[in-house]
Design a protein around this motif. Structure first.
Motif, PDB file in Angstrom:
ATOM      1  N   ASP B  55       1.072  -1.311   0.385  1.00 59.02           N
ATOM      2  CA  ASP B  55      -0.017   0.385  -0.081  1.00 59.02           C
ATOM      3  C   ASP B  55       0.963   0.676  -0.010  1.00 59.02           C
ATOM      4  OD1 ASP B  55      -1.607  -1.045   3.418  1.00 59.02           O
ATOM      5  OD2 ASP B  55       0.672  -0.730   2.583  1.00 59.02           O
ATOM      6  N   HIS B  56       2.232   1.267   1.106  1.00 62.58           N
ATOM      7  CA  HIS B  56       3.148   2.612   0.324  1.00 62.58           C
ATOM      8  C   HIS B  56       3.277   2.257  -0.714  1.00 62.58           C
ATOM      9  CE1 HIS B  56       4.866  -0.753   1.659  1.00 62.58           C
ATOM     10  NE2 HIS B  56       5.857  -0.791   1.138  1.00 62.58           N
ATOM     11  N   PHE B  57       3.452   1.701  -1.803  1.00 59.30           N
ATOM     12  CA  PHE B  57       3.914   1.942  -2.942  1.00 59.30           C
ATOM     13  C   PHE B  57       3.491   3.097  -3.796  1.00 59.30           C
ATOM     14  CE2 PHE B  57       6.984  -1.078  -4.506  1.00 59.30           C
ATOM     15  CZ  PHE B  57       6.793  -1.664  -3.241  1.00 59.30           C
ATOM     16  N   GLY B  84       3.817  -7.075   2.260  1.00 59.87           N
ATOM     17  CA  GLY B  84       5.034  -7.438   1.350  1.00 59.87           C
ATOM     18  C   GLY B  84       5.244  -7.906   0.787  1.00 59.87           C
ATOM     19  N   GLY B  85       6.453  -8.445   0.598  1.00 58.86           N
ATOM     20  CA  GLY B  85       6.428  -9.970  -0.913  1.00 58.86           C
ATOM     21  C   GLY B  85       5.533 -10.459  -1.459  1.00 58.86           C
ATOM     22  N   THR B  86       5.478 -11.584   0.043  1.00 60.02           N
ATOM     23  CA  THR B  86       4.618 -12.460   0.434  1.00 60.02           C
ATOM     24  C   THR B  86       2.887 -12.114  -0.243  1.00 60.02           C
ATOM     25  OG1 THR B  86       4.505 -11.901   2.466  1.00 60.02           O
ATOM     26  CG2 THR B  86       5.675 -13.869   1.459  1.00 60.02           C
ATOM     27  N   THR B  87       2.390 -10.572   0.076  1.00 62.86           N
ATOM     28  CA  THR B  87       1.485 -10.619  -0.197  1.00 62.86           C
ATOM     29  C   THR B  87       0.567 -10.965  -1.249  1.00 62.86           C
ATOM     30  OG1 THR B  87       1.776  -7.964  -0.044  1.00 62.86           O
ATOM     31  CG2 THR B  87       0.120  -8.417  -0.988  1.00 62.86           C
ATOM     32  N   GLY B  88       1.029 -11.094  -2.740  1.00 61.32           N
ATOM     33  CA  GLY B  88       0.272 -12.524  -3.514  1.00 61.32           C
ATOM     34  C   GLY B  88      -0.077 -13.562  -2.695  1.00 61.32           C
ATOM     35  N   THR B  89       0.733 -14.862  -2.042  1.00 63.56           N
ATOM     36  CA  THR B  89       0.373 -15.578  -2.020  1.00 63.56           C
ATOM     37  C   THR B  89       0.031 -15.832  -1.079  1.00 63.56           C
ATOM     38  OG1 THR B  89       2.954 -15.949  -1.137  1.00 63.56           O
ATOM     39  CG2 THR B  89       2.067 -17.311  -2.511  1.00 63.56           C
ATOM     40  N   SER B  90      -0.372 -14.478   0.337  1.00 68.48           N
ATOM     41  CA  SER B  90      -1.146 -13.915   1.190  1.00 68.48           C
ATOM     42  C   SER B  90      -2.740 -14.885   0.783  1.00 68.48           C
ATOM     43  CB  SER B  90      -0.653 -13.358   2.243  1.00 68.48           C
ATOM     44  OG  SER B  90       0.439 -13.180   2.689  1.00 68.48           O
ATOM     45  N   VAL B 328      10.044 -13.368 -11.232  1.00 66.97           N
ATOM     46  CA  VAL B 328      10.622 -12.919 -10.526  1.00 66.97           C
ATOM     47  C   VAL B 328      11.535 -11.502 -11.678  1.00 66.97           C
ATOM     48  CG1 VAL B 328      10.227 -11.442  -9.042  1.00 66.97           C
ATOM     49  CG2 VAL B 328       9.937 -13.799  -8.484  1.00 66.97           C
ATOM     50  N   ILE B 329      12.198 -11.983 -12.071  1.00 65.64           N
ATOM     51  CA  ILE B 329      13.780 -11.405 -12.344  1.00 65.64           C
ATOM     52  C   ILE B 329      13.591 -11.284 -14.184  1.00 65.64           C
ATOM     53  CG2 ILE B 329      15.499 -12.151 -14.055  1.00 65.64           C
ATOM     54  CD1 ILE B 329      16.744 -13.165 -11.224  1.00 65.64           C
ATOM     55  N   SER B 330      12.314 -11.529 -14.076  1.00 64.89           N
ATOM     56  CA  SER B 330      11.823 -10.817 -15.431  1.00 64.89           C
ATOM     57  C   SER B 330      10.213 -10.312 -15.714  1.00 64.89           C
ATOM     58  CB  SER B 330      11.127 -12.164 -16.114  1.00 64.89           C
ATOM     59  OG  SER B 330      11.935 -12.806 -16.961  1.00 64.89           O
ATOM     60  N   THR B 331       9.403  -9.861 -14.168  1.00 60.64           N
ATOM     61  CA  THR B 331       8.691  -9.267 -13.752  1.00 60.64           C
ATOM     62  C   THR B 331       8.438  -9.334 -12.429  1.00 60.64           C
ATOM     63  OG1 THR B 331       7.726 -10.498 -15.602  1.00 60.64           O
ATOM     64  CG2 THR B 331       5.797  -9.175 -14.628  1.00 60.64           C
ATOM     65  N   ASN B 332       8.480  -7.738 -12.147  1.00 59.17           N
ATOM     66  CA  ASN B 332       8.367  -8.204 -10.816  1.00 59.17           C
ATOM     67  C   ASN B 332       6.700  -6.570 -10.265  1.00 59.17           C
ATOM     68  OD1 ASN B 332       8.587  -8.483  -7.886  1.00 59.17           O
ATOM     69  ND2 ASN B 332      10.079  -6.825  -8.096  1.00 59.17           N
ATOM     70  N   CYS B 333       5.735  -6.946 -10.596  1.00 66.40           N
ATOM     71  CA  CYS B 333       4.469  -5.995  -9.991  1.00 66.40           C
ATOM     72  C   CYS B 333       4.615  -6.739  -8.692  1.00 66.40           C
ATOM     73  CB  CYS B 333       3.514  -5.979 -10.680  1.00 66.40           C
ATOM     74  SG  CYS B 333       3.790  -7.969 -11.551  1.00 66.40           S
ATOM     75  N   ILE B 334       5.326  -6.225  -7.886  1.00 73.75           N
ATOM     76  CA  ILE B 334       5.509  -6.874  -6.044  1.00 73.75           C
ATOM     77  C   ILE B 334       3.875  -7.152  -5.776  1.00 73.75           C
ATOM     78  CG2 ILE B 334       6.263  -6.260  -4.055  1.00 73.75           C
ATOM     79  CD1 ILE B 334       8.205  -4.339  -5.001  1.00 73.75           C
ATOM     80  N   GLY B 335       2.978  -6.793  -5.409  1.00 67.43           N
ATOM     81  CA  GLY B 335       1.704  -7.094  -4.812  1.00 67.43           C
ATOM     82  C   GLY B 335       1.117  -7.866  -5.299  1.00 67.43           C
ATOM     83  N   ALA B 336       1.617  -8.256  -6.641  1.00 67.69           N
ATOM     84  CA  ALA B 336       1.061  -9.074  -7.597  1.00 67.69           C
ATOM     85  C   ALA B 336       2.289 -10.480  -7.803  1.00 67.69           C
ATOM     86  CB  ALA B 336       0.686  -8.861  -9.231  1.00 67.69           C
ATOM     87  N   THR B 337       3.333 -10.402  -7.457  1.00 64.89           N
ATOM     88  CA  THR B 337       4.916 -11.294  -7.840  1.00 64.89           C
ATOM     89  C   THR B 337       4.487 -12.882  -6.972  1.00 64.89           C
ATOM     90  OG1 THR B 337       5.847  -8.650  -8.258  1.00 64.89           O
ATOM     91  CG2 THR B 337       6.750 -11.711  -7.682  1.00 64.89           C
ATOM     92  N   ALA B 366       4.311 -23.917  -6.328  1.00 67.86           N
ATOM     93  CA  ALA B 366       4.555 -21.563  -5.344  1.00 67.86           C
ATOM     94  C   ALA B 366       4.810 -21.239  -4.646  1.00 67.86           C
ATOM     95  CB  ALA B 366       2.986 -21.363  -6.017  1.00 67.86           C
ATOM     96  N   THR B 367       5.744 -19.989  -4.257  1.00 69.89           N
ATOM     97  CA  THR B 367       6.111 -20.077  -3.469  1.00 69.89           C
ATOM     98  C   THR B 367       6.155 -18.299  -3.505  1.00 69.89           C
ATOM     99  OG1 THR B 367       8.464 -19.631  -3.962  1.00 69.89           O
ATOM    100  CG2 THR B 367       8.711 -21.709  -3.478  1.00 69.89           C
ATOM    101  N   GLY B 368       6.401 -17.712  -2.093  1.00 73.82           N
ATOM    102  CA  GLY B 368       6.671 -15.780  -1.993  1.00 73.82           C
ATOM    103  C   GLY B 368       7.944 -16.093  -1.427  1.00 73.82           C
ATOM    104  N   PHE B 369       8.049 -14.618  -0.986  1.00 71.88           N
ATOM    105  CA  PHE B 369       9.385 -14.495  -0.432  1.00 71.88           C
ATOM    106  C   PHE B 369       9.159 -12.765   0.442  1.00 71.88           C
ATOM    107  CE2 PHE B 369      12.547 -11.929  -0.202  1.00 71.88           C
ATOM    108  CZ  PHE B 369      13.321 -12.230   0.824  1.00 71.88           C
ATOM    109  N   GLY B 370       9.467 -11.959   0.966  1.00 70.49           N
ATOM    110  CA  GLY B 370       8.737 -10.693   1.453  1.00 70.49           C
ATOM    111  C   GLY B 370       9.263 -10.446   2.871  1.00 70.49           C
ATOM    112  N   GLY B 371       9.470  -9.586   2.955  1.00 70.60           N
ATOM    113  CA  GLY B 371       8.958  -8.698   4.657  1.00 70.60           C
ATOM    114  C   GLY B 371      10.192  -8.812   4.907  1.00 70.60           C
ATOM    115  N   CYS B 372      10.834  -9.428   5.939  1.00 71.61           N
ATOM    116  CA  CYS B 372      11.702  -9.793   6.277  1.00 71.61           C
ATOM    117  C   CYS B 372      12.252 -11.167   6.100  1.00 71.61           C
ATOM    118  CB  CYS B 372      12.372  -8.850   7.919  1.00 71.61           C
ATOM    119  SG  CYS B 372      14.009  -9.665   8.364  1.00 71.61           S
ATOM    120  N   PHE B 373      12.286 -11.418   5.434  1.00 74.50           N
ATOM    121  CA  PHE B 373      13.204 -12.870   5.092  1.00 74.50           C
ATOM    122  C   PHE B 373      12.336 -13.811   4.975  1.00 74.50           C
ATOM    123  CE2 PHE B 373      16.983 -10.653   4.758  1.00 74.50           C
ATOM    124  CZ  PHE B 373      17.801 -11.444   3.919  1.00 74.50           C
TER     125      PHE B 373
END
Ligand SMILES: [Zn+2]
Lengths: 159, 385
Positions: B55-57, B84-90, B328-337, B366-373
């Protein structure tokens, strides 16, 4: 900052107004800054369950979900656990200005603590910095201290 | 007892660095429309919506209400989930919970980001603690650089080893018409790209992308009527650890992914991941993760990541193809990633991945990564669990 409007067909709206916040530092965090000002040293806190000493001090240990209250006095010395020389430009949300680069972001283990303290190291030459080096915190002059993280100017390599 | 749940439809935008032709809501609509079309449902068939972004983006704080004309959530239950980065899997896992609970039959999960609307590094810095961390923190790259340096020191991995991961993902992206970066690169290109923070160079990291993804989840009994070959949820796991970067033990590896994968493999009955999983869509925000995190996932042993990559086991046609979408190295729309990882894995299971389809997929990860690891994991399969 207003520049001449780019009247391309697809327009955007710019927001660049400062929006102030006031964050509570809390009891233990405040003590950390008081200790720096009074004695130019750090203060940590020990978890009664796992025994870990955290710096800066905080009220809670996350893995134990315990309240902490045993303060521990620590020297202004530490060891570099990891570092990264930052070369890319970006606006600093704290100031709204570009953060000056290059600068070195450091993970420092303060002597007597068990977690890592993040700050900057005043060496940007990768040849002259290494994991394991001993560092000392350099503080602002006392009359310039403001009770925030920049009361520590940087960490300086000792060898 | 939880109900069985399957993914029945997915949709995504054609991802670009900048989409000034649409606002956020309109971009969300494009993904939702494609997901509904994919499973031949109308918005009236959707019982509830889960949406998320950073949301801060965009400085849009009530995305759930703000987005309704694009999400289609008018007069429906809608929840915002943002991690954060895990938003999409969340959002995917929250949609799964909605359906598994028995309260909703058809639930839409949406992730989106207009990365072009702010400075990504400055926005990410606002995730870190304002009193202690923001002054020195400089976004995602230095903490990843720290992890990469520790890994190289521990196992003797090289910058070229990591570059091969970026080359693989960018090569795979050529098969994906939705991908943002669709120009092939070489190991030499990666090595010659500007150093951002040692050992990470420009072509080792993900781009900033405008894009959205949407996924439709349906209950057992309903799913089979919607999709001829639904992608069943076989396992979900969530491990969110600290918020202080100084609390991370960089020598212990990515403990959140170790924990999440252990739990998910147990749920799904996976004993030998590289053999039992047919394809993986991994949230690898930078190339070094493609070496180290496949070890955490048990695709190979500790320190074996570089050899596993070099031997081509993760290429198309390999033992366990990783990121047929380009990742992700080819596409990174973070909340969707991270939701794209789930959507792509579902597409593989449903046999709808067109040019990027891996043959005969029965189990996809499928995995998600974000926040503080932090790490999330979703395992999908053709077989109803
Ligand atoms: Zn504790």
């Amino acid at each position: 900052m207003t520049t001449e409007r780019d009247y391309g067909q697809l327009l955007t709206l710019t927001f660049s107004t400062p929006m102030p916040y006031e964050w509570s530092i809390g009891k233990y965090g405040s003590l950390f800054f008081h200790e720096i000002r009074a004695h130019q040293r750090f203060i940590g806190i020990r978890c009664p369950q796992c025994g870990k000493v955290y710096v800066p001090p905080r009220r809670l240990c996350a893995p134990c979900f315990m309240e902490l209250d045993e303060l521990v006095i620590l020297a202004n010395l530490g060891t570099i656990m990891a570092f990264s020389v930052v070369n890319y430009p970006f606006p600093d949300p704290a100031t709204g200005e570009q953060r000056p680069i290059p600068y070195t972001y450091g993970y420092i283990k303060i002597e007597g603590s068990d977690n890592i303290f993040s700050h900057i190291i005043n060496e940007t030459n990768v040849e002259r910095i290494a994991v394991g080096m001993k560092v000392a915190a350099v503080f602002r002059d006392r009359e310039e201290m403001q009770g925030n993280i920049q009361d520590i100017k940087y960490f300086e390599i000792m060898e | 007892m939880a109900r069985r749940v399957a993914i029945v439809g997915t949709g995504q935008t054609d991802h670009r660095s900048h989409r000034p032709d649409v606002n956020g809501r309109e971009m969300i609509y494009e993904a939702v429309k494609r997901a509904l079309d994919d499973c031949e449902l109308s918005i009236h068939d959707i019982d509830a919506v889960v949406i998320g972004n950073m949301d801060h983006f965009e400085s849009i704080n009530y995305v759930d209400t703000w987005s309704v004309e694009g999400s289609g959530a008018v007069m429906k239950p809608i929840m915002k989930v943002t991690t954060g980065g895990t938003t999409g899997t969340s959002v995917a896992i929250a949609a799964y919970y909605h359906v598994a609970s028995g309260l909703f039959d058809r639930v839409l999960a949406i992730g989106w980001e207009k990365n072009s609307e702010s400075d990504t590094t400055a926005a990410i810095i606002t995730c870190s603690d304002p009193i202690w961390d923001r002054f020195s923190y400089s976004g995602a790259i230095p903490s990843l650089a720290t992890e990469a340096s520790a890994y190289m020191k521990q196992y003797g991995a090289t910058q070229e080893d990591a570059a091969r991961v970026a080359v693989r993902d960018r090569t795979h992206a050529l098969n994906n018409p939705h991908a943002h970066l669709r120009r092939p690169i070489t190991v030499e290109d990666v090595m010659a790209s500007p150093m951002l923070a040692y050992p990470i160079k420009l072509l080792d990291v993900c781009p900033r992308t405008d894009g959205a993804a949407a996924v439709v989840f349906a209950a057992d009994g309903v799913a089979q009527k919607i999709a001829p070959k639904p992608a069943w949820i076989r396992a979900c796991a969530v491990r969110h650890t600290y918020t202080w970067f100084g609390d991370v033990d960089y020598n212990a590896g990515l403990v959140s992914l170790q924990g999440a994968s252990r739990e998910a493999y147990q749920q799904a009955g996976i004993r030998n991941p590289a053999e039992d999983i047919d394809v993986a869509e991994l949230y690898l925000p930078y190339s070094y993760a493609g070496l180290k995190w496949i070890e955490e996932l048990g695709f190979c042993g500790p320190g074996e990541g570089p050899g596993f990559i070099q031997d081509g086991h993760t290429d198309m046609g390999g033992k366990i193809p990783v990121n047929p979408s380009g990742g992700v190295i080819s596409t990174n729309c973070i909340g969707a990633t991270a939701l794209l990882r789930v959507a792509e894995a579902a597409g593989q299971v449903m046999g709808k991945a067109s040019q990027r389809q891996v043959p005969d997929v029965e189990v996809a990860l499928a995995t998600g990564f974000g926040g503080c690891f932090w790490s999330d994991m979703v395992i999908l399969g053709t077989v109803r669990p």
